[in-house]
Design an enzyme around this catalytic site. Structure first.
Site, short mmCIF file in Angstrom:
data_model
loop_
_atom_site.label_atom_id
_atom_site.label_comp_id
_atom_site.label_asym_id
_atom_site.label_seq_id
_atom_site.Cartn_x
_atom_site.Cartn_y
_atom_site.Cartn_z
N CYS A 25 0.83 -1.20 0.00
CA CYS A 25 0.00 0.00 0.00
C CYS A 25 0.86 1.25 0.00
O CYS A 25 1.83 1.33 0.76
CB CYS A 25 -0.88 0.04 1.25
SG CYS A 25 -2.21 -1.14 1.19
N GLN A 100 -3.40 -6.62 -7.19
CA GLN A 100 -3.99 -7.30 -6.04
C GLN A 100 -5.37 -6.70 -5.79
O GLN A 100 -5.50 -5.50 -5.53
CB GLN A 100 -3.12 -7.14 -4.79
CG GLN A 100 -3.64 -8.02 -3.65
CD GLN A 100 -2.90 -7.85 -2.35
OE1 GLN A 100 -2.71 -6.72 -1.89
NE2 GLN A 100 -2.50 -8.94 -1.74
N TYR A 185 -8.23 -9.02 6.43
CA TYR A 185 -9.19 -8.25 5.63
C TYR A 185 -10.39 -9.14 5.29
O TYR A 185 -10.45 -10.31 5.70
CB TYR A 185 -8.50 -7.67 4.39
CG TYR A 185 -7.41 -6.69 4.78
CD1 TYR A 185 -7.72 -5.55 5.53
CD2 TYR A 185 -6.08 -6.93 4.47
CE1 TYR A 185 -6.73 -4.66 5.93
CE2 TYR A 185 -5.07 -6.05 4.87
CZ TYR A 185 -5.40 -4.92 5.60
OH TYR A 185 -4.43 -4.05 6.02
N ARG A 233 -3.75 -14.65 -2.34
CA ARG A 233 -2.87 -14.50 -1.16
C ARG A 233 -3.65 -14.91 0.07
O ARG A 233 -4.77 -14.42 0.30
CB ARG A 233 -2.36 -13.06 -1.02
CG ARG A 233 -1.59 -12.85 0.29
CD ARG A 233 -0.79 -11.57 0.36
NE ARG A 233 0.53 -11.76 -0.23
CZ ARG A 233 1.58 -10.96 -0.04
NH1 ARG A 233 1.46 -9.90 0.74
NH2 ARG A 233 2.74 -11.20 -0.61
N GLY A 330 9.10 -7.68 -0.51
CA GLY A 330 8.42 -6.44 -0.15
C GLY A 330 9.39 -5.35 0.19
O GLY A 330 9.89 -4.61 -0.67
N ARG A 331 9.73 -5.27 1.48
CA ARG A 331 10.50 -4.12 1.96
C ARG A 331 11.84 -3.96 1.27
O ARG A 331 12.30 -2.83 1.06
CB ARG A 331 10.66 -4.22 3.48
CG ARG A 331 9.34 -3.94 4.22
CD ARG A 331 9.38 -4.42 5.64
NE ARG A 331 9.44 -5.88 5.70
CZ ARG A 331 9.58 -6.58 6.81
NH1 ARG A 331 9.70 -5.95 7.96
NH2 ARG A 331 9.62 -7.90 6.78
C1 FNR Z 1 2.71 -4.41 2.95
N1 FNR Z 1 2.13 -5.66 2.79
C2 FNR Z 1 0.98 -5.79 2.04
N2 FNR Z 1 0.48 -7.04 1.77
C3 FNR Z 1 -0.56 -7.18 0.93
O1 FNR Z 1 -0.98 -8.31 0.69
N3 FNR Z 1 -1.17 -6.08 0.38
C4 FNR Z 1 -0.74 -4.81 0.63
O2 FNR Z 1 -1.25 -3.85 0.07
C5 FNR Z 1 0.33 -4.66 1.54
N4 FNR Z 1 0.80 -3.41 1.87
C6 FNR Z 1 2.02 -3.27 2.50
C7 FNR Z 1 2.61 -2.01 2.62
C8 FNR Z 1 3.88 -1.88 3.16
C9 FNR Z 1 4.52 -0.52 3.24
C10 FNR Z 1 4.56 -3.04 3.62
C11 FNR Z 1 5.95 -2.93 4.19
C12 FNR Z 1 3.97 -4.27 3.55
C13 FNR Z 1 2.88 -6.88 3.15
C14 FNR Z 1 3.94 -7.19 2.08
O3 FNR Z 1 3.36 -7.49 0.84
C15 FNR Z 1 4.82 -8.37 2.49
O4 FNR Z 1 4.04 -9.51 2.55
C16 FNR Z 1 5.49 -8.14 3.86
O5 FNR Z 1 6.09 -6.86 3.91
C17 FNR Z 1 6.55 -9.21 4.14
O6 FNR Z 1 7.52 -9.23 3.11
P1 FNR Z 1 8.95 -8.48 3.27
O7 FNR Z 1 8.69 -7.02 3.37
O8 FNR Z 1 9.58 -9.04 4.48
O9 FNR Z 1 9.68 -8.84 1.99
#
Ligand code: FNR
Length: 368
Positions: A25, A100, A185, A233, A330-331
């Site tokens: 997001c 998504q 959700y 997911r 992600g991050r």
């Molecule tokens: C997320 N995550 C997330 N997951 C998802 O299914 N839909 C989303 O819109 C979001 N939004 C979101 C925003 C931000 C800023 C973060 C950091 C995370 C979760 C993300 O997709 C992921 O599953 C997690 O961050 C774990 O993966 P990493 O970051 O450890 O690689």
């Protein structure tokens, strides 16, 4: 040998590599839900940076399904038009645009994380949120939103909103659709007995709690072409051991049911349903969940791993060792939009230089 840079075939559809940008997001729309320059630059730069799949953030299928008033949405043709330049750019870079599709259920109508992440009441510019049960637990912030139990009409509206959103996603140029059924959700709220205390055909048994998700998958499938991949997911577990909750066994069973409905990949995340969750963190923190689902259902459906994946070698090992078919990052993709090309350079596939965009290639691969 299957590795991070080998193509993944999903029902005949070829993905260029096994690296996907995990949905994240951005909370960067005006309150109309339409994509802005931010989305084009943010997602576009990860496509330039070598991701095989670039997935949008959770994109609301209807306005009440937004987490915040600033979420991305796809509930009208104008929303699809606003996303089209982004999908076109992603494709031009050789990456696959994915969306998504989401509904935030009772975690909707909040302020943005940097504004406190608090429920916004209808009288303050928020809206009444949908919930499987009217008495669901307090929000992670400890405050209660204005909730409404989803009656059968609301469930029909949500299912139809998913169908229309999928049709619009196709119009906007997306090649992959992912249904968001994780992180507490709406669809996860129905799956988990923690939040689903209904006594109708959508509550109680596993069969009943999974009904809404199956109906949404079927609705999306009526418009989403067979030759384009469909992902779901899920939260592999609620991390609430010792109390009735959604557990890994349920996810294994659900993965089989979703495969039978034509879902091509299960993207395995976890948690998000209740503040008492005891979730691990650190490298690969959710990988064992994906691995277990793959070991039991891997013949039927591909499996994606996500969470704590930050190093190229780590990502490559997940694929090489058969722990996952796809790696979602992600991050680390926020820290390094070029994670994909950097991984290629580090892991050294023969054509590593070609992962750089042609505009940069000669300049970055020669001597400094
Ligand atoms: C997320 N995550 C997330 N997951 C998802 O299914 N839909 C989303 O819109 C979001 N939004 C979101 C925003 C931000 C800023 C973060 C950091 C995370 C979760 C993300 O997709 C992921 O599953 C997690 O961050 C774990 O993966 P990493 O970051 O450890 O690689």
């Amino acid at each position: 040998m299957t590795d991070l840079f080998s193509s993944l075939s999903l029902n005949g559809y070829q993905l260029p590599n096994r690296i996907a940008v995990s949905p994240m997001c951005q909370y960067s729309c005006e309150p109309d839900g339409q994509a802005t320059e931010w989305h084009r630059v943010h997602l576009g730069s990860r496509a330039v940076g070598g991701a095989g799949i670039v997935m949008t953030e959770a994109t609301a299928v209807e306005p009440r399904g937004r987490i915040t008033p600033h979420d991305l949405g796809i509930w009208s043709d104008e929303h699809a038009d606003a996303l089209a330049p982004t999908t076109e750019f992603i494709r031009e870079q050789g990456a696959i645009p994915a969306i998504q599709l989401a509904h935030a259920g009772h975690k909707a109508s909040k302020s943005r994380p940097w504004e406190g992440n608090r429920p916004i009441r209808p009288e303050d510019g928020g809206w009444e949120v949908l919930s499987p049960s009217p008495d669901a637990y307090p929000d992670f912030s400890g405050e209660l939103p204005a909730m409404r139990k989803a009656d059968s009409r609301a469930l029909e509206e949500v299912t139809e909103a998913y169908r229309e959103a999928a049709a619009r996603s196709l119009e906007a140029g997306f090649e992959i659709a992912e249904i968001h059924a994780a992180h507490g959700y709406l669809l996860h709220e129905f799956l988990s007995p923690v939040t689903n205390r209904r006594d109708d055909e959508y509550g109680g048994s596993f069969e009943n709690r999974t009904r809404l998700l199956r109906e949404v998958v079927r609705a999306v499938d009526t418009v989403w072409p067979d030759e384009k991949p469909l992902f779901v997911r899920i939260s592999g577990t609620d991390w609430l051991e010792g109390r009735p909750s959604w557990e890994l066994e349920d996810s294994v069973r659900l993965a089989g049911d979703l495969a039978a409905l034509g879902v091509d990949l299960i993207d395995v995340s976890s948690g998000g349903i209740h503040p008492a969750q005891e979730a691990p963190a650190g490298p690969n923190f959710q990988v064992p969940l994906a691995e277990r689902i793959r070991s039991e259902q891997g013949e039927e459906v591909a499996v994606g791993a996500v969470g704590g994946i930050t190093e190229p070698e780590q990502a490559d090992a997940l694929v090489r060792n058969g722990r996952a078919d796809l790696v979602l990052v992600g991050r680390e993709f926020l820290r390094d939009p070029y994670f994909g090309v950097h991984a290629a350079t580090e892991l050294g596939p023969e054509d590593a230089d070609s992962k750089w965009p042609v505009q940069y290639r000669r300049a970055v691969s020669g001597p400094t």
